[in-house]
Write a protein that holds these residues in place. Structure first.
Motif, mmCIF file in Angstrom:
data_model
loop_
_atom_site.group_PDB
_atom_site.id
_atom_site.type_symbol
_atom_site.label_atom_id
_atom_site.label_comp_id
_atom_site.label_asym_id
_atom_site.label_seq_id
_atom_site.Cartn_x
_atom_site.Cartn_y
_atom_site.Cartn_z
ATOM 1 N N ASN A 227 0.943 -1.181 -0.010
ATOM 2 C CA ASN A 227 0.276 -0.434 -0.012
ATOM 3 C C ASN A 227 0.862 1.447 -0.491
ATOM 4 O O ASN A 227 0.626 2.465 1.084
ATOM 5 N N LYS A 228 1.833 1.217 -0.080
ATOM 6 C CA LYS A 228 2.905 2.041 -0.819
ATOM 7 C C LYS A 228 2.729 2.697 -2.415
ATOM 8 O O LYS A 228 2.236 2.023 -3.312
ATOM 9 N N THR A 229 3.492 3.615 -3.022
ATOM 10 C CA THR A 229 3.651 4.553 -3.795
ATOM 11 C C THR A 229 4.874 3.548 -4.372
ATOM 12 O O THR A 229 5.669 3.153 -3.277
ATOM 13 N N VAL A 230 5.479 3.590 -5.765
ATOM 14 C CA VAL A 230 6.767 3.212 -5.949
ATOM 15 C C VAL A 230 7.618 3.652 -5.398
ATOM 16 O O VAL A 230 8.660 3.229 -5.027
ATOM 17 N N SER A 231 7.541 5.090 -5.835
ATOM 18 C CA SER A 231 9.065 5.609 -4.772
ATOM 19 C C SER A 231 9.311 5.559 -3.568
ATOM 20 O O SER A 231 10.422 5.644 -2.791
ATOM 21 N N GLU A 232 8.052 5.563 -2.693
ATOM 22 C CA GLU A 232 7.841 5.446 -0.978
ATOM 23 C C GLU A 232 9.020 3.760 -0.988
ATOM 24 O O GLU A 232 9.639 3.836 -0.784
ATOM 25 N N LEU A 233 8.276 2.641 -2.081
ATOM 26 C CA LEU A 233 9.088 1.438 -2.331
ATOM 27 C C LEU A 233 9.894 1.864 -2.518
ATOM 28 O O LEU A 233 11.194 0.685 -1.690
ATOM 29 N N ARG A 234 10.614 2.451 -3.351
ATOM 30 C CA ARG A 234 12.087 2.015 -3.427
ATOM 31 C C ARG A 234 12.874 3.099 -2.365
ATOM 32 O O ARG A 234 14.274 2.550 -2.417
ATOM 33 N N ALA A 235 12.567 3.843 -1.631
ATOM 34 C CA ALA A 235 13.101 4.552 -0.358
ATOM 35 C C ALA A 235 13.147 3.479 0.588
ATOM 36 O O ALA A 235 14.054 4.128 1.427
#
Length: 360
Positions: A263-271
């Motif tokens: 339940n995250k954005t892709v950028s949040e996942l990557r961070a």
């Protein structure tokens, strides 16, 4: 036998040979094939005794259904998110197969370069400098993320919702993060792949092992260690519950499941993953220099560090690493580095080049 030019232009179509398990043949088997091809010790079939062949038009459907049936692919969780995805298939068969999969997963697909003409609209290596069009389109469309595949559809790169590269190395990292969170086991990549995979495996109290570079070497080690997940840092996902080969389609399905559940954005996942940066350099030597001797001297020079000689010489320092591999065709040593900043990765590469020059 697969007829393909891989990521080369279509005039370079050639052969990829598979064994009876559908896996690439080993170097040893390849040498046998070449020896047979060069020998005169066989007879050609007469025209009336030629074998038979059949064509199939349901191969994509079968492959996709096998992916949807995997216990670790949560179709309903993905459908509930109604992801909007931009796809750059570099005018390859990925332009047919990936939209079929995304449709089954309830995603909206915006197609870019999806006509399977074999005429590449840009350099097909899925690197940042070649992907300006999809990065812009992801932002313009307000998409959740972008998918990039190479012409063989065995390398998977991702673009986040801001139009930034997720990082080819991190495709495998993200998929491994999801799988190792839910399954006990180990992860495998090659020696030139990011340390981030090792870090993620350790976070899940799992093991990590590195093979020599080359898909066949990764697969051999995966079988030996009974790995849950493996692959190469260039975006190649190998999921043995489906088959022992790099496969962008199963990579997409597993990544989408992970994204939906987190339940995250892709950028949040990557961070959330360790930040590493890679450098690639090479040093050209004169033909009379023995490259193997140089590599042996480098091994001795750094004997107090963690050193692997499985494939060239890899030196693992506390905060970075360097991998030295010789070219098979030229007096060149290729130098791969990884560190916690691009400047540090490049500096380490220059330091190693200086050390090699001092040994000549």
């Amino acid at each position: 036998i697969i007829l393909t030019a891989s990521h080369n232009p279509k005039q370079w179509n050639a052969l990829k040979l598979l064994n009876d398990k559908g896996e690439f043949i080993s170097g040893e088997n390849g040498a046998e094939v070449l020896a047979l091809a060069e020998s005169e010790d066989f007879n050609y079939a007469e025209v009336d005794d030629l074998g038979k062949y059949e064509t199939r038009d349901d191969a994509f459907d079968i492959h996709i259904q096998q992916i949807l049936d995997l216990p670790m692919v949560d179709v309903e969780a993905i459908k509930a998110k109604k992801f909007k995805v931009v796809l750059d298939a570099v005018n390859s068969t990925g332009g047919i197969a990936i939209p079929m999969l995304l449709d089954k997963l309830g995603c909206e697909t915006v197609k870019l370069y999806c006509e399977p003409t074999g005429r590449f609209p840009h350099n097909p290596e899925p690197l940042k400098e070649h992907l300006g069009d999809i990065c812009e389109l992801v932002k313009k469309e307000g998409a959740d993320f972008g998918i990039v595949v190479d012409p063989d559809v065995d390398r998977l790169a991702l673009i986040d919702e801001k139009g930034e590269m997720f990082g080819e190395e991190y495709t495998l990292v993200a998929v491994a993060d999801y799988l190792l969170k839910h399954k006990n086991g180990v992860a495998v990549s090659n020696l030139s792949s990011s340390r981030a995979l090792r870090d993620v495996a350790r976070d899940h109290n799992s093991g990590y092992f590195a093979s020599a570079v080359g898909e066949v070497n990764v697969v051999t080690l995966m079988k030996e260690k009974n790995a849950v997940i493996g692959g190469e840092g260039n975006g190649g996902i190998i999921y043995p519950d489906l088959h022992y080969g790099r496969d962008s389609l199963v990579g997409v399905a597993l990544f989408l499941t992970h994204l939906a559940k987190e339940n995250k954005t892709v950028s949040e996942l990557r961070a959330g993953y360790p930040a590493y940066f890679m450098g690639k350099k090479k040093i050209e030597l004169t033909p009379e220099i023995n490259v193997d001797d140089i590599l042996s001297q480098m091994e001795k020079e750094y004997q107090n560090e963690e050193v692997s000689t499985v494939d060239g010489v890899k030196i693992d320092f506390e905060n970075n690493w360097v991998h030295l591999r010789k070219s098979n065709t030229e007096p060149i040593i290729r130098i791969y580095t990884e560190a916690k900043s691009q400047e540090e990765a490049d500096r380490l590469g220059d330091e190693i080049i200086a050390k090699i020059r001092s040994l000549i």
